[in-house]
Design a protein around this motif. Structure first.
Motif, mmCIF file in Angstrom:
data_model
loop_
_atom_site.group_PDB
_atom_site.id
_atom_site.type_symbol
_atom_site.label_atom_id
_atom_site.label_comp_id
_atom_site.label_asym_id
_atom_site.label_seq_id
_atom_site.Cartn_x
_atom_site.Cartn_y
_atom_site.Cartn_z
ATOM 1 N N ALA A 236 11.179 -6.395 8.600
ATOM 2 C CA ALA A 236 9.755 -6.063 8.675
ATOM 3 C C ALA A 236 9.211 -5.625 7.327
ATOM 4 C CB ALA A 236 9.546 -4.979 9.728
ATOM 5 N N ALA A 237 10.015 -4.882 6.559
ATOM 6 C CA ALA A 237 9.540 -4.372 5.270
ATOM 7 C C ALA A 237 9.266 -5.482 4.270
ATOM 8 C CB ALA A 237 10.561 -3.406 4.683
ATOM 9 N N ARG B 65 0.822 -1.217 0.000
ATOM 10 C CA ARG B 65 0.000 0.000 0.000
ATOM 11 C C ARG B 65 0.852 1.262 0.000
ATOM 12 N NH1 ARG B 65 -4.992 1.218 4.249
ATOM 13 N NH2 ARG B 65 -6.076 2.747 2.928
ATOM 14 N N ARG B 66 2.070 1.171 0.551
ATOM 15 C CA ARG B 66 2.970 2.335 0.566
ATOM 16 C C ARG B 66 3.509 2.657 -0.818
ATOM 17 N NH1 ARG B 66 5.078 -0.510 5.106
ATOM 18 N NH2 ARG B 66 6.787 -1.181 3.762
ATOM 19 N N GLY B 67 3.328 1.743 -1.770
ATOM 20 C CA GLY B 67 3.775 1.998 -3.132
ATOM 21 C C GLY B 67 4.942 1.154 -3.588
ATOM 22 N N THR B 68 5.616 0.438 -2.688
ATOM 23 C CA THR B 68 6.723 -0.414 -3.100
ATOM 24 C C THR B 68 6.194 -1.648 -3.830
ATOM 25 O OG1 THR B 68 6.716 -1.565 -0.977
ATOM 26 C CG2 THR B 68 8.183 0.325 -1.207
ATOM 27 N N THR B 69 6.948 -2.091 -4.812
ATOM 28 C CA THR B 69 6.555 -3.266 -5.585
ATOM 29 C C THR B 69 7.708 -4.258 -5.653
ATOM 30 O OG1 THR B 69 7.239 -2.245 -7.672
ATOM 31 C CG2 THR B 69 4.932 -1.959 -7.009
ATOM 32 N N GLU B 70 7.365 -5.516 -5.833
ATOM 33 C CA GLU B 70 8.343 -6.577 -6.042
ATOM 34 C C GLU B 70 7.919 -7.365 -7.267
ATOM 35 O OE1 GLU B 70 11.024 -6.808 -4.356
ATOM 36 O OE2 GLU B 70 10.603 -5.715 -2.506
ATOM 37 N N SER B 71 8.908 -7.932 -7.941
ATOM 38 C CA SER B 71 8.634 -8.715 -9.140
ATOM 39 C C SER B 71 9.512 -9.949 -9.132
ATOM 40 C CB SER B 71 8.930 -7.884 -10.395
ATOM 41 O OG SER B 71 8.921 -8.690 -11.552
ATOM 42 N N PHE B 72 8.979 -11.031 -9.708
ATOM 43 C CA PHE B 72 9.753 -12.269 -9.815
ATOM 44 C C PHE B 72 10.186 -12.550 -11.245
ATOM 45 C CE2 PHE B 72 6.966 -12.833 -6.099
ATOM 46 C CZ PHE B 72 7.937 -13.010 -5.130
ATOM 47 N N ALA B 73 9.803 -11.694 -12.162
ATOM 48 C CA ALA B 73 10.172 -11.892 -13.561
ATOM 49 C C ALA B 73 11.675 -11.642 -13.738
ATOM 50 C CB ALA B 73 9.381 -10.952 -14.459
ATOM 51 N N THR C 279 -1.327 -8.044 -3.159
ATOM 52 C CA THR C 279 -1.325 -6.753 -2.479
ATOM 53 C C THR C 279 -1.065 -6.951 -0.992
ATOM 54 O OG1 THR C 279 -3.720 -6.821 -2.159
ATOM 55 C CG2 THR C 279 -2.906 -5.732 -4.141
ATOM 56 N N SER C 280 -0.496 -5.943 -0.372
ATOM 57 C CA SER C 280 -0.164 -6.002 1.046
ATOM 58 C C SER C 280 -0.385 -4.635 1.669
ATOM 59 C CB SER C 280 1.298 -6.423 1.228
ATOM 60 O OG SER C 280 1.652 -6.444 2.589
ATOM 61 N N GLY C 281 -0.763 -4.640 2.939
ATOM 62 C CA GLY C 281 -0.950 -3.390 3.670
ATOM 63 C C GLY C 281 -2.344 -2.812 3.556
ATOM 64 N N PHE C 282 -3.194 -3.422 2.745
ATOM 65 C CA PHE C 282 -4.578 -2.963 2.633
ATOM 66 C C PHE C 282 -5.414 -3.647 3.712
ATOM 67 C CE2 PHE C 282 -2.768 -2.220 -1.501
ATOM 68 C CZ PHE C 282 -3.343 -1.030 -1.918
ATOM 69 N N VAL D 77 -17.373 -6.735 0.566
ATOM 70 C CA VAL D 77 -17.402 -6.498 -0.875
ATOM 71 C C VAL D 77 -17.245 -5.016 -1.178
ATOM 72 C CG1 VAL D 77 -18.850 -6.584 -2.934
ATOM 73 C CG2 VAL D 77 -18.716 -8.579 -1.427
ATOM 74 N N ALA D 78 -17.987 -4.170 -0.457
ATOM 75 C CA ALA D 78 -17.917 -2.725 -0.692
ATOM 76 C C ALA D 78 -16.509 -2.200 -0.439
ATOM 77 C CB ALA D 78 -18.928 -2.003 0.196
ATOM 78 N N GLU D 79 -15.856 -2.683 0.620
ATOM 79 C CA GLU D 79 -14.507 -2.212 0.926
ATOM 80 C C GLU D 79 -13.493 -2.727 -0.091
ATOM 81 O OE1 GLU D 79 -13.204 -2.511 4.941
ATOM 82 O OE2 GLU D 79 -15.160 -1.980 5.781
ATOM 83 N N LEU D 80 -13.678 -3.975 -0.551
ATOM 84 C CA LEU D 80 -12.776 -4.496 -1.579
ATOM 85 C C LEU D 80 -12.854 -3.659 -2.852
ATOM 86 C CD1 LEU D 80 -13.211 -8.385 -1.351
ATOM 87 C CD2 LEU D 80 -11.190 -7.048 -0.724
ATOM 88 N N VAL D 81 -14.062 -3.281 -3.242
ATOM 89 C CA VAL D 81 -14.215 -2.464 -4.446
ATOM 90 C C VAL D 81 -13.549 -1.103 -4.258
ATOM 91 C CG1 VAL D 81 -15.890 -1.309 -5.925
ATOM 92 C CG2 VAL D 81 -16.295 -3.665 -5.202
ATOM 93 N N ASP D 82 -13.678 -0.518 -3.071
ATOM 94 C CA ASP D 82 -13.001 0.758 -2.802
ATOM 95 C C ASP D 82 -11.490 0.608 -2.911
ATOM 96 O OD1 ASP D 82 -15.343 2.160 -2.425
ATOM 97 O OD2 ASP D 82 -15.339 1.953 -0.236
ATOM 98 N N GLU D 83 -10.957 -0.481 -2.388
ATOM 99 C CA GLU D 83 -9.515 -0.699 -2.454
ATOM 100 C C GLU D 83 -9.065 -0.992 -3.883
ATOM 101 O OE1 GLU D 83 -8.753 -3.645 0.570
ATOM 102 O OE2 GLU D 83 -9.604 -2.356 2.129
ATOM 103 N N LEU D 84 -9.897 -1.670 -4.662
ATOM 104 C CA LEU D 84 -9.583 -1.868 -6.078
ATOM 105 C C LEU D 84 -9.435 -0.527 -6.779
ATOM 106 C CD1 LEU D 84 -9.380 -3.527 -8.740
ATOM 107 C CD2 LEU D 84 -11.891 -3.389 -8.843
ATOM 108 N N ARG D 85 -10.288 0.413 -6.480
ATOM 109 C CA ARG D 85 -10.219 1.734 -7.119
ATOM 110 C C ARG D 85 -8.924 2.452 -6.774
ATOM 111 N NH1 ARG D 85 -16.446 2.686 -5.374
ATOM 112 N NH2 ARG D 85 -17.442 1.863 -7.275
ATOM 113 N N GLN D 86 -8.386 2.183 -5.582
ATOM 114 C CA GLN D 86 -7.098 2.778 -5.229
ATOM 115 C C GLN D 86 -5.960 2.142 -6.024
ATOM 116 O OE1 GLN D 86 -6.418 2.810 -0.912
ATOM 117 N NE2 GLN D 86 -8.631 2.588 -0.609
ATOM 118 N N VAL D 87 -6.046 0.828 -6.219
ATOM 119 C CA VAL D 87 -4.965 0.100 -6.889
ATOM 120 C C VAL D 87 -5.034 0.294 -8.398
ATOM 121 C CG1 VAL D 87 -3.983 -2.188 -7.272
ATOM 122 C CG2 VAL D 87 -4.867 -1.587 -5.018
#
Length: 524
Positions: A203-204, A131-139, A361-364, A409-419
């Motif tokens: 922790a991060a 949620r803080r914006g950091t991303t990880e990739s395995f590619a 996703t993490s932190g949501f 469901v309502a909260e998941l949709v709100d979080e989808l809109r953030q992502v």
């Protein structure tokens, strides 16, 4: 006259790219039951991965198999069912499943109907977003240990070389010397969260361990055995060179997986009865009598119990003649993980074309995963082509027991809109939701009492992802492996050759690190 059986495809010398993969040879014996005086009959209860694998293993050797499944189609927790109408007609499931390349026995099952596994489609990446914006990739990360670890650490934003140096190396050595069942003897009493704290896992980077590994069990890390977590690290990362990326079915589960496997079983002479729940099992003069819904009775010489946890507990409780008191107590003590929710939304506009098919996703507060089905599944892609919309799936794991589905469901949709902000104004044309709590919980301290494939009665066996098998396997692969092992146990009882099973190596890749771990255990 016995029906003509189809020969299983020849197993490759190696089931994948990992040269350290281990074959566990089948018990020897007659090539089929044709050499016996009488053809044994087997009732397989449960039509998920484990039940289908057991049915295939038995039917290929000529046993008379009757497979009972309570739902209207095969698949168990991997089944699909029709939903919607008109433009929104499609298939609903309980969420995506990753077919990792180290799922050797599951993939061997699928090769029965597709030797080249064209039914699977590779996924280029499975990125993780905090949620803080950091991303990880395995590619692009090397797949072979230890280079995969080095490649990941050098590229990671949340797990750096400095973090690696700060870890408690003595406490972390079990990660590099996994061997089942010894790892459970060492770590099963500890929960996953405490283990990561003890080894100084940064922790991060906790979301990497929890979202990729522990969340796969739908459990809070404080309620998951550290041995399960460490074994998962070994299977997918530290003990295998197959890599962390995976494949997915090209189309809906019924079309891609279960209809072909049902046809294959029929070709072997097996009888598949869907929409038929087993209510209880009794033993009369050495013969099992399975009482099913509608008054149906199936008689057999052996039984495979390949049910989910609630189904297994309920059937055993209703069948007082099954098993010993101690075994029945073990079954009754099995627990399920907390509820999870899968919400699938048919939207009137597409996600951005550069989105990953799967996003952890993490932190949501609730959102654990976003899947854009039209980027990998043919049925959803056809819907997008017709309507210009998108089929998006949201997952929320380890929910409270008194969960309010509408609120989640309502909260998941709100979080989808953030992502995915491009979907903020999207209109939902159709929606389907699954709220369930039937996945096994592998809580600390439970391994020793977990029921295994065999029982005190050689004609009664278990299969499923809840069942103990002393090999480094998990999730869908544990289901497939125990299914073949259940078939092997019955075949061995009748003196018939079974089926080889494979696993990743049951030891760490580095002799130096294995020695350090063993010295640490000796010192403690």
């Amino acid at each position: 006259m016995f029906p003509i059986r189809q020969a299983a495809p020849a197993r490759p010398t190696r089931p994948g790219r990992d040269r350290n993969a281990v074959v566990h040879p089948a018990p020897p014996g007659h090539p089929s039951v044709d050499d016996l005086e009488r053809r044994p009959r087997v009732a397989v209860l449960g039509g998920g991965i484990a039940g289908v694998a057991a049915s295939v293993g038995l039917a290929e050797r000529g046993a008379t198999v009757t497979l009972l499944e309570r739902e209207d189609d095969l698949g168990g927790r991997l089944r699909g069912w029709p939903t919607g109408a008109g433009d929104t007609a499609g298939t609903m499931t309980r969420g995506f499943h990753a077919f990792f390349r180290q799922y050797y026995n599951l993939r061997a099952l699928l090769r029965r109907v597709d030797p080249d596994l064209r039914l699977l489609r590779p996924v280029a990446d499975y990125p993780l977003l905090h949620r803080r914006g950091t991303t990880e990739s395995f590619a692009g990360i090397p797949r072979t240990p230890p280079w995969n670890v080095a490649g990941f650490v050098l590229r990671s934003k949340s797990f750096t070389l400095r973090d690696l140096r700060r870890m408690n190396t003595a406490a972390a050595t079990p990660l590099f010397d996994v061997s089942v069942p010894r790892t459970y003897a060492d770590l099963d009493s500890v929960d996953a969260a405490s283990f990561l704290t003890d080894i100084g896992f940064p922790a991060a980077a906790r979301h990497l361990a929890f979202e990729v590994f522990s969340r796969s069990f739908f459990a809070d890390p404080r309620s998951l055995s550290a041995a399960e977590l460490v074994t998962m690290f070994h299977i997918y990362f530290l003990g295998s060179s197959e890599g962390l990326l995976f494949d997915v079915p090209r189309d809906s589960f019924p079309k891609t997986l279960w209809r072909p496997l049902r046809r294959y079983l029929a070709g072997l002479g097996a009888e598949v009865r869907t929409g038929t729940a087993a209510a209880r099992v009794e033993r009369v003069d050495g013969i099992y009598r399975v009482h099913a819904a509608g008054g149906r009775v199936v008689e057999s010489d052996a039984v495979v119990l390949a049910l989910d946890v609630p189904g297994l507990r309920g059937l055993v409780a209703a069948s007082p003649e099954l098993g010993t008191p101690e075994w029945r107590a073990r079954v009754a003590a099995l627990r399920t993980a907390p509820p999870f929710l899968v919400s699938r939304l048919w939207l009137d506009r597409p996600a951005a074309p550069d989105r990953a098919p799967f996003l952890g996703t993490s932190g949501f507060p609730l959102l654990d995963n976003v899947s854009v089905l039209d980027l990998f599944e043919d049925e959803a892609a056809r819907w997008r082509s017709r309507t210009g919309g998108s089929v998006v799936e949201l997952h929320a794991y380890a929910l409270p027991e008194d969960v309010d589905q509408d609120r989640v469901v309502a909260e998941l949709v709100d979080e989808l809109r953030q992502v995915y902000p491009e979907l903020a104004a999207a209109r939902v044309r159709h929606e389907e939701h699954v709220l369930a709590a039937d996945c096994p919980l592998f809580a600390p301290g439970g391994f020793a009492s977990r029921p295994s494939v065999g029982t005190a009665d050689p004609t009664l066996v278990l299969a499923g992802d809840v069942v103990r098998v002393d090999l480094p396997v998990a999730l869908m692969e544990r289901a497939a492996t125990t299914g073949f092992c259940a078939a092997n146990a019955l075949l061995a009882h009748w003196g018939v050759r079974g089926h080889d099973v494979w696993s990743v190596s049951n030891q760490g890749r580095s002799a130096v690190l294995r020695l350090a771990a063993r010295r640490g255990r000796t010192a403690s």
